[in-house]
Design a protein around this motif. Structure first.
Motif, short mmCIF file in Angstrom:
data_model
loop_
_atom_site.label_atom_id
_atom_site.label_comp_id
_atom_site.label_asym_id
_atom_site.label_seq_id
_atom_site.Cartn_x
_atom_site.Cartn_y
_atom_site.Cartn_z
N PHE A 1 49.66 55.67 4.63
CA PHE A 1 48.91 55.80 3.39
C PHE A 1 49.82 56.00 2.18
N ARG A 2 49.48 55.30 1.09
CA ARG A 2 50.20 55.52 -0.17
C ARG A 2 49.36 54.99 -1.33
N ASP A 3 49.49 55.62 -2.48
CA ASP A 3 48.76 55.17 -3.65
C ASP A 3 49.28 53.80 -4.07
N GLY A 4 48.34 52.93 -4.44
CA GLY A 4 48.71 51.58 -4.83
C GLY A 4 48.57 50.57 -3.71
N GLY A 5 48.25 51.07 -2.50
CA GLY A 5 48.09 50.16 -1.37
C GLY A 5 49.30 50.15 -0.47
N SER A 6 49.09 49.82 0.79
CA SER A 6 50.19 49.85 1.75
C SER A 6 50.95 48.54 1.78
N ASP A 7 52.16 48.60 2.31
CA ASP A 7 52.98 47.40 2.46
C ASP A 7 52.29 46.38 3.36
N LEU A 8 51.61 46.86 4.40
CA LEU A 8 50.96 45.95 5.33
C LEU A 8 49.87 45.14 4.64
N SER A 9 49.07 45.80 3.81
CA SER A 9 48.00 45.10 3.09
C SER A 9 48.56 43.99 2.22
N PHE A 10 49.67 44.27 1.54
CA PHE A 10 50.29 43.26 0.69
C PHE A 10 50.91 42.14 1.52
N MET A 11 51.57 42.51 2.61
CA MET A 11 52.26 41.53 3.44
C MET A 11 51.29 40.57 4.11
#
Length: 273
Positions: free
Chosen positions: A113-123
């Motif tokens: 979890f992190r603010d701004g969205g996770s790396d996985l969601s972007f990838m």
């Protein structure tokens, strides 16, 4: 890699697709010429064209070997963890899920979890909704499956929310419930974890049948490995010099790679052997 298959032979196309899964198909030379005028390809595989077409080189299909997909022998819960950030956990998760046989049903659970969205969601280029925070509003089996994202025909994702505040009430028991629900439908459950050691991470580690730790081989990481209360497999990605002395001291089961994406077959063989 962009590949165009040019053939009107159904069996040839089928064999070509086993090697180049994402390739486009043209059923004639004429249609291939039209496609090539609009889109660029790295090369063509064809039983209709021998040398080149539209300036694009042709490769013989017989010279390419089909990549065998991995088929684990049992249901697995795999936790991907690290003792520091930036070592490639999300890259490993992505390449791992894409290396598994299409008959294997996979669920990826993003607990990083992190603010701004996770790396996985972007990838994975996932939509903002749904996410795990939406399931937490009801915590039911039905809601769990309703809030999964279908990434591909065999892979679903329970993604992290865009804000940490949306999962502020998540508990270890919620991770237990996720595994319970997922086991009824999926062959493999993959947890993408943060590098913290909190209640949520511990719950995922407790449920894991295999724990994969990614590392750069730094002294700080080895210090944390020494205190880590779980059995695990270590994948070192371009580790620091002298790392082997610590490996020997800790009696680690490990594999060394220079690139997770390029050497994923080696990593997968290590994980599933």
């Amino acid at each position: 890699m962009k590949v165009l298959i040019v053939s009107n032979d159904r069996e040839y196309i089928k064999r070509a697709k086993e090697v180049y899964e994402d390739a486009d198909v043209a059923l004639s030379i004429e249609s291939a010429e039209i496609i090539l005028s609009k889109k660029k390809y790295d090369f063509i595989v064809s039983d209709l064209v021998k040398d080149s077409l539209g300036g694009c080189a042709v490769k013989e299909l017989g010279k390419e070997k089909r990549k065998e997909k991995l088929q684990p022998l049992k249901q697995e819960v795999i936790a991907v963890y690290s003792f520091k950030g930036g070592v490639g956990k999300t890259i490993l998760v992505k390449t791992l899920l894409e290396s598994l046989d299409k008959d294997i049903k996979v669920l990826v659970v993003d607990l990083n979890f992190r603010d701004g969205g996770s790396d996985l969601s972007f990838m994975l280029d996932l939509p903002v909704l749904p996410h795990i925070g939406m399931w937490l509003k009801e915590r039911t089996r039905q809601s769990f499956f309703e809030n999964l994202i279908e990434y591909s025909s065999n892979v679903s994702v329970l993604q992290a929310p865009p804000k940490v505040s949306l999962v502020r009430d998540i508990r270890g028991s919620d991770v237990d419930a996720i595994v319970k629900f997922a086991r009824s439908k999926f062959d493999i459950i993959i947890f993408d974890l943060s590098d913290e050691f909190n209640e949520i991470v511990v719950a995922a580690l407790d449920n894991a049948t295999k724990i994969i730790v990614l590392s750069k081989g730094t002294e700080g990481e080895f210090a944390r490995m020494k205190e880590f209360p779980y059995e695990f497999l270590t994948v070192f990605v371009r580790p620091e010099k002298g790392f082997k002395k610590y490996v020997k001291l800790l009696n680690l089961k490990y594999k060394v790679v220079s690139s997770l994406s390029k050497e994923i077959d080696t990593v997968c063989d290590f994980i599933f052997s």
